[in-house]
Design an enzyme around this catalytic site. Structure first.
Site, PDB file in Angstrom:
ATOM      1  N   GLN A   8      29.353  12.519 -11.300  1.00  0.00           N
ATOM      2  CA  GLN A   8      30.358  13.539 -11.627  1.00  0.00           C
ATOM      3  C   GLN A   8      30.233  14.065 -13.051  1.00  0.00           C
ATOM      4  OE1 GLN A   8      33.515  10.535 -10.723  1.00  0.00           O
ATOM      5  NE2 GLN A   8      34.629  11.513 -12.381  1.00  0.00           N
ATOM      6  N   GLU A  28      48.541  12.441 -11.318  1.00  0.00           N
ATOM      7  CA  GLU A  28      48.722  13.898 -11.213  1.00  0.00           C
ATOM      8  C   GLU A  28      48.049  14.632 -12.361  1.00  0.00           C
ATOM      9  OE1 GLU A  28      52.865  14.819 -10.861  1.00  0.00           O
ATOM     10  OE2 GLU A  28      52.945  14.120  -8.789  1.00  0.00           O
ATOM     11  N   LYS A  29      47.687  13.909 -13.410  1.00  0.00           N
ATOM     12  CA  LYS A  29      47.046  14.580 -14.535  1.00  0.00           C
ATOM     13  C   LYS A  29      45.765  15.297 -14.075  1.00  0.00           C
ATOM     14  CE  LYS A  29      44.630  14.231 -18.639  1.00  0.00           C
ATOM     15  NZ  LYS A  29      43.459  13.901 -17.899  1.00  0.00           N
ATOM     16  N   ASP A  30      45.019  14.633 -13.182  1.00  0.00           N
ATOM     17  CA  ASP A  30      43.839  15.270 -12.591  1.00  0.00           C
ATOM     18  C   ASP A  30      44.285  15.892 -11.264  1.00  0.00           C
ATOM     19  OD1 ASP A  30      41.890  14.406 -14.615  1.00  0.00           O
ATOM     20  OD2 ASP A  30      42.412  12.421 -13.887  1.00  0.00           O
ATOM     21  N   MET A  87      37.469   4.856 -14.021  1.00  0.00           N
ATOM     22  CA  MET A  87      36.179   4.747 -14.698  1.00  0.00           C
ATOM     23  C   MET A  87      36.332   3.815 -15.908  1.00  0.00           C
ATOM     24  SD  MET A  87      34.267   8.348 -14.189  1.00  0.00           S
ATOM     25  CE  MET A  87      35.047   9.273 -15.463  1.00  0.00           C
ATOM     26  N   GLY A  88      37.375   3.003 -15.904  1.00  0.00           N
ATOM     27  CA  GLY A  88      37.591   2.071 -17.011  1.00  0.00           C
ATOM     28  C   GLY A  88      38.270   2.750 -18.183  1.00  0.00           C
ATOM     29  N   SER A 123      41.562   9.029 -21.162  1.00  0.00           N
ATOM     30  CA  SER A 123      40.554   8.170 -21.800  1.00  0.00           C
ATOM     31  C   SER A 123      39.795   8.950 -22.868  1.00  0.00           C
ATOM     32  CB  SER A 123      39.563   7.641 -20.765  1.00  0.00           C
ATOM     33  OG  SER A 123      40.259   6.938 -19.770  1.00  0.00           O
ATOM     34  N   GLY A 147      48.444   5.260 -18.936  1.00  0.00           N
ATOM     35  CA  GLY A 147      48.484   6.072 -17.708  1.00  0.00           C
ATOM     36  C   GLY A 147      47.994   5.249 -16.517  1.00  0.00           C
ATOM     37  N   HIS A 148      46.890   4.508 -16.708  1.00  0.00           N
ATOM     38  CA  HIS A 148      46.392   3.642 -15.624  1.00  0.00           C
ATOM     39  C   HIS A 148      47.399   2.536 -15.315  1.00  0.00           C
ATOM     40  CE1 HIS A 148      42.456   5.175 -17.316  1.00  0.00           C
ATOM     41  NE2 HIS A 148      42.308   5.441 -16.036  1.00  0.00           N
TER      42      HIS A 148
HETATM   43  O1  PAF Z   1      39.730   9.929 -12.150  1.00  0.00           O
HETATM   44  C1  PAF Z   1      38.743   9.189 -12.333  1.00  0.00           C
HETATM   45  O2  PAF Z   1      38.760   8.290 -13.172  1.00  0.00           O
HETATM   46  C2  PAF Z   1      37.481   9.409 -11.504  1.00  0.00           C
HETATM   47  O3  PAF Z   1      37.265  10.750 -11.236  1.00  0.00           O
HETATM   48  C3  PAF Z   1      37.460   8.576 -10.201  1.00  0.00           C
HETATM   49  C4  PAF Z   1      38.558   9.005  -9.238  1.00  0.00           C
HETATM   50  C5  PAF Z   1      37.590   7.102 -10.523  1.00  0.00           C
HETATM   51  C6  PAF Z   1      36.120   8.788  -9.468  1.00  0.00           C
HETATM   52  O4  PAF Z   1      35.052   8.385 -10.262  1.00  0.00           O
END
Ligand code: PAF
Length: 282
Positions: A59, A147-149, A28-29, A185, A34-35
């Site tokens: 979401q 894995e954080k989510d 989601m930017g 984020s 981490g990204h």
């Molecule tokens: O983890 C995220 O950033 C979001 O839930 C995802 C997987 C990009 C879906 O919008």
């Protein structure tokens, strides 16, 4: 070179030109270290890296942070460039949902009825719906999720299996600050004082890990995590601390398990988790 595409047509053309394997990193930017780890993992495993950047309205609940969620496309593109991503797909809302919000959504099933799903009704319907759409649009061979989510990762893996989506879902370990705070984020919302209080989450997980390493049983591991959380977090509101098996089914008594935590720090909701190895029952 990193190419930015904003429409489905541009994406289809640019994706069609990629030969070899494609790894997707969906985001989601507001990209952080981490990204970057996800991008590096994708770079190592796939011939091409495709990043999606879309703040998915489906979401977010009515009282959540959709409007104030950080939008930092120029910086994000720079991160993607530095990481050697080939393609960035950053659609706007109308491009993603041309007919308005979809009438049909992915049902995440029973696994979404607990943990994040309890506190955020509709969250996983929104996540899985956009992830499935992005799978269709980007057609990746591999997809990298943090894995954080952990519940999200588990459900995406399950969806790919249950819906026969031809993609390998790869989990990438959580990146932490030196003091243990998991990168997110949403950390940028925290004041200096809240940032300090937020350490209660990782402290609870560490205490749980240590208790498991000492051979304590599930009840004692959870109790140790609760004690560490309460000690570190007088002004943090605990949502849940839970011990599940690796697939998020409740109540592991021995073997590989997952310890998960969620809490509100000021106005910011944070989550974290860790792998736990429970000693065999004697
Ligand atoms: O983890 C995220 O950033 C979001 O839930 C995802 C997987 C990009 C879906 O919008």
């Amino acid at each position: 070179m990193t190419e930015l595409v904003r429409t489905r047509e541009e994406l289809a053309k640019a994706r069609g030109a990629l030969t070899g394997t494609v790894g997707v990193v969906m985001t989601m930017g507001a990209l952080h270290a981490g990204h970057e780890t996800l991008l590096r993992a994708a770079r190592e495993r796939a011939d091409h890296v495709l990043v999606t950047i879309f703040v998915n309205p489906l979401q977010f609940g009515p009282n959540e942070d959709f409007d104030r969620y950080p939008r930092t496309l120029a910086d994000d593109l720079e991160v993607c460039r530095q990481a050697g991503a080939d393609l960035v797909f950053a659609p706007d809302r109308d491009e993603m949902y041309p007919d308005g919000e979809p009438r049909v959504r992915v049902d995440p099933g029973v696994l979404a009825g607990d943990l994040e799903g309890l506190s955020r009704p509709g969250f996983f319907h929104g996540v899985l719906t956009v992830v499935l759409k992005l799978f269709q649009l980007t057609r990746p061979d591999l997809a990298f999720f943090g894995e954080k989510d952990y519940q999200q990762l588990t459900l995406v893996r399950r969806m790919a299996r249950d819906f026969d989506v031809p993609v390998e879902v790869v989990g990438v370990p959580t990146v932490r600050e030196p003091d243990g705070l998991a990168l997110s984020s949403r950390n940028r919302y925290l004041s200096a004082r809240e940032r300090q209080s937020a350490l209660a989450l990782s402290a609870a997980l560490r205490a749980g890990e240590e208790a498991a390493d000492r051979g304590l049983d599930a009840g004692a591991v959870l109790a140790a995590a609760h004690r560490a959380f309460a000690a570190d977090a007088p002004e943090v509101e605990l949502d849940y601390l839970a011990l599940t098996d690796e697939e998020l089914e409740p109540g592991p008594v021995a073997g590989p398990a997952r310890l998960l935590v969620a809490a509100r720090v000021g106005a910011t909701r944070l989550i974290d988790n860790t792998a736990i190895q429970l000693a065999p029952r004697s």
